[in-house]
Design a protein around this motif. Structure first.
Motif, PDB file in Angstrom:
ATOM      1  N   UNK A  68     -76.111 -27.466  29.016  1.00  0.00           N
ATOM      2  CA  UNK A  68     -77.507 -27.223  29.345  1.00  0.00           C
ATOM      3  C   UNK A  68     -78.321 -28.480  29.024  1.00  0.00           C
ATOM      4  N   UNK A  69     -79.208 -28.847  29.939  1.00  0.00           N
ATOM      5  CA  UNK A  69     -80.020 -30.058  29.811  1.00  0.00           C
ATOM      6  C   UNK A  69     -81.490 -29.680  29.668  1.00  0.00           C
ATOM      7  N   UNK A  70     -82.166 -30.265  28.664  1.00  0.00           N
ATOM      8  CA  UNK A  70     -83.505 -29.830  28.277  1.00  0.00           C
ATOM      9  C   UNK A  70     -84.505 -30.988  28.303  1.00  0.00           C
ATOM     10  N   UNK A  71     -85.741 -30.629  28.608  1.00  0.00           N
ATOM     11  CA  UNK A  71     -86.876 -31.541  28.469  1.00  0.00           C
ATOM     12  C   UNK A  71     -88.088 -30.689  28.098  1.00  0.00           C
ATOM     13  N   UNK A  72     -88.241 -30.395  26.804  1.00  0.00           N
ATOM     14  CA  UNK A  72     -89.258 -29.428  26.363  1.00  0.00           C
ATOM     15  C   UNK A  72     -90.683 -29.955  26.472  1.00  0.00           C
ATOM     16  N   UNK A  73     -91.602 -29.021  26.553  1.00  0.00           N
ATOM     17  CA  UNK A  73     -93.034 -29.317  26.556  1.00  0.00           C
ATOM     18  C   UNK A  73     -93.731 -28.282  25.671  1.00  0.00           C
ATOM     19  N   UNK A  74     -94.335 -28.699  24.545  1.00  0.00           N
ATOM     20  CA  UNK A  74     -94.527 -30.081  24.087  1.00  0.00           C
ATOM     21  C   UNK A  74     -93.246 -30.664  23.481  1.00  0.00           C
ATOM     22  N   UNK A  75     -93.341 -31.949  23.108  1.00  0.00           N
ATOM     23  CA  UNK A  75     -92.219 -32.685  22.538  1.00  0.00           C
ATOM     24  C   UNK A  75     -92.582 -33.105  21.120  1.00  0.00           C
ATOM     25  N   UNK A  76     -91.683 -32.875  20.184  1.00  0.00           N
ATOM     26  CA  UNK A  76     -91.928 -33.265  18.789  1.00  0.00           C
ATOM     27  C   UNK A  76     -91.536 -34.726  18.602  1.00  0.00           C
ATOM     28  N   UNK A  77     -92.459 -35.547  18.133  1.00  0.00           N
ATOM     29  CA  UNK A  77     -92.204 -36.976  17.954  1.00  0.00           C
ATOM     30  C   UNK A  77     -92.794 -37.443  16.626  1.00  0.00           C
ATOM     31  N   UNK A  78     -92.319 -38.594  16.199  1.00  0.00           N
ATOM     32  CA  UNK A  78     -92.887 -39.239  15.010  1.00  0.00           C
ATOM     33  C   UNK A  78     -93.205 -40.690  15.347  1.00  0.00           C
ATOM     34  N   UNK A  79     -94.452 -41.070  15.170  1.00  0.00           N
ATOM     35  CA  UNK A  79     -94.822 -42.475  15.245  1.00  0.00           C
ATOM     36  C   UNK A  79     -94.544 -43.078  13.862  1.00  0.00           C
ATOM     37  N   UNK A  80     -93.672 -44.081  13.770  1.00  0.00           N
ATOM     38  CA  UNK A  80     -93.258 -44.595  12.457  1.00  0.00           C
ATOM     39  C   UNK A  80     -94.406 -44.902  11.510  1.00  0.00           C
ATOM     40  N   UNK A  81     -95.517 -45.402  12.048  1.00  0.00           N
ATOM     41  CA  UNK A  81     -96.656 -45.743  11.188  1.00  0.00           C
ATOM     42  C   UNK A  81     -97.295 -44.505  10.567  1.00  0.00           C
ATOM     43  N   UNK A  82     -96.969 -43.306  11.100  1.00  0.00           N
ATOM     44  CA  UNK A  82     -97.542 -42.064  10.586  1.00  0.00           C
ATOM     45  C   UNK A  82     -96.595 -41.323   9.651  1.00  0.00           C
ATOM     46  N   UNK A  83     -95.483 -41.957   9.284  1.00  0.00           N
ATOM     47  CA  UNK A  83     -94.522 -41.341   8.367  1.00  0.00           C
ATOM     48  C   UNK A  83     -95.200 -40.989   7.042  1.00  0.00           C
ATOM     49  N   UNK A  84     -94.957 -39.776   6.564  1.00  0.00           N
ATOM     50  CA  UNK A  84     -95.504 -39.328   5.288  1.00  0.00           C
ATOM     51  C   UNK A  84     -94.382 -39.292   4.248  1.00  0.00           C
ATOM     52  N   UNK A  85     -94.551 -40.077   3.187  1.00  0.00           N
ATOM     53  CA  UNK A  85     -93.588 -40.088   2.087  1.00  0.00           C
ATOM     54  C   UNK A  85     -94.300 -39.536   0.858  1.00  0.00           C
ATOM     55  N   UNK A  86     -93.955 -38.323   0.481  1.00  0.00           N
ATOM     56  CA  UNK A  86     -94.654 -37.659  -0.622  1.00  0.00           C
ATOM     57  C   UNK A  86     -94.199 -38.216  -1.979  1.00  0.00           C
ATOM     58  N   UNK A  87     -94.954 -37.906  -2.977  1.00  0.00           N
ATOM     59  CA  UNK A  87     -94.758 -38.486  -4.307  1.00  0.00           C
ATOM     60  C   UNK A  87     -93.341 -38.269  -4.817  1.00  0.00           C
ATOM     61  N   UNK A  88     -92.795 -37.076  -4.632  1.00  0.00           N
ATOM     62  CA  UNK A  88     -91.453 -36.793  -5.142  1.00  0.00           C
ATOM     63  C   UNK A  88     -90.407 -37.689  -4.489  1.00  0.00           C
ATOM     64  N   UNK A  89     -90.595 -37.990  -3.197  1.00  0.00           N
ATOM     65  CA  UNK A  89     -89.657 -38.878  -2.511  1.00  0.00           C
ATOM     66  C   UNK A  89     -89.858 -40.324  -2.938  1.00  0.00           C
ATOM     67  N   UNK A  90     -91.104 -40.728  -3.152  1.00  0.00           N
ATOM     68  CA  UNK A  90     -91.359 -42.094  -3.613  1.00  0.00           C
ATOM     69  C   UNK A  90     -90.671 -42.337  -4.958  1.00  0.00           C
TER      70      UNK A  90
END
Length: 212
Positions: free
Chosen positions: A52-74
């Motif tokens: 099965x071939x998919x092209x969903x709408x909407x599409x989940x994406x991440x713009x690298x500059x918007x990456x969230x790194x929370x305190x526990x991960x830091x």
């Protein structure tokens, strides 16, 4: 819905149904998979189903500059909690992704056919893996398709055997890709986990425009 044969083509992604399903059939040859990802399409199916071939709408994406790194991960990065490598154990990573138990899924969609197809793409330099190590043990990782000419990485699946290992690998990858000029990471479908990391939904039209 389109029924594909061995001919190498895909219908326009805008013709996908409400769930994002565009076509069924065809094969998982490297050429077809490359065409799919370059067209904003990806395969997703169970072992007892047609491809099965998919092209969903909407599409989940991440713009690298918007990456969230929370305190526990830091704090984990400050401690250098894990070691991260790239493209050293692709087959082990994709196999682990297929075997890991997921509470919200019945079985796996990463079939032996999929493993063979993406491993071949890895040999061709298209599929990328991230390995996360602790005490010389592979405890997490992820893999995806790296379209370097489009500055796009398409994430496929991740696994973790200890807390935060896959998240550590994902954050490391995003930072690496941003340094290499990647502008967008395709996460395909919405999950709360990805949203907490900064991913968001955009329209299929916007996603396809980026691919162009």
């Amino acid at each position: 819905m389109y029924l594909l044969d061995e001919t190498l083509w895909f219908p326009n992604p805008s013709e996908a149904n409400q769930d994002g399903l565009l076509a069924v059939g065809g094969n998982l040859s490297p050429e077809r998979l490359s065409l799919a990802y370059n067209s904003g399409i990806f395969p997703w199916f169970n072992d007892d189903e047609m491809i099965m071939w998919w092209s969903p709408n909407p599409r989940m994406v991440l713009f690298p500059k918007e990456l969230k790194v929370h305190k526990s991960m830091r704090q984990l990065f400050n401690q250098q909690k894990f070691k991260v490598t790239y493209n050293t154990h692709f087959k082990d990573v994709i196999t682990a992704c297929s075997e890991i138990e997921r509470p919200d899924q019945d079985g796996t969609w990463i079939t032996s056919q999929m493993i063979d197809a993406y491993t071949e793409l890895h040999h061709q330099g298209v599929a990328t893996s991230v390995e996360v190590w602790q005490d010389n043990l592979l405890v997490g990782g992820l893999y995806g398709i790296y379209l370097k000419d489009k500055h796009l990485f398409c994430g496929e699946s991740m696994f973790t055997k200890v807390s935060n290992a896959s998240k550590y690998g994902f954050i490391s990858l995003v930072r690496k890709l941003e340094s290499e000029g990647v502008k967008l990471i395709d996460c395909q479908m919405h999950t709360n986990h990805l949203e907490r990391l900064g991913a968001k939904e955009i329209s299929r039209e916007s996603f396809l425009e980026f691919l162009k």
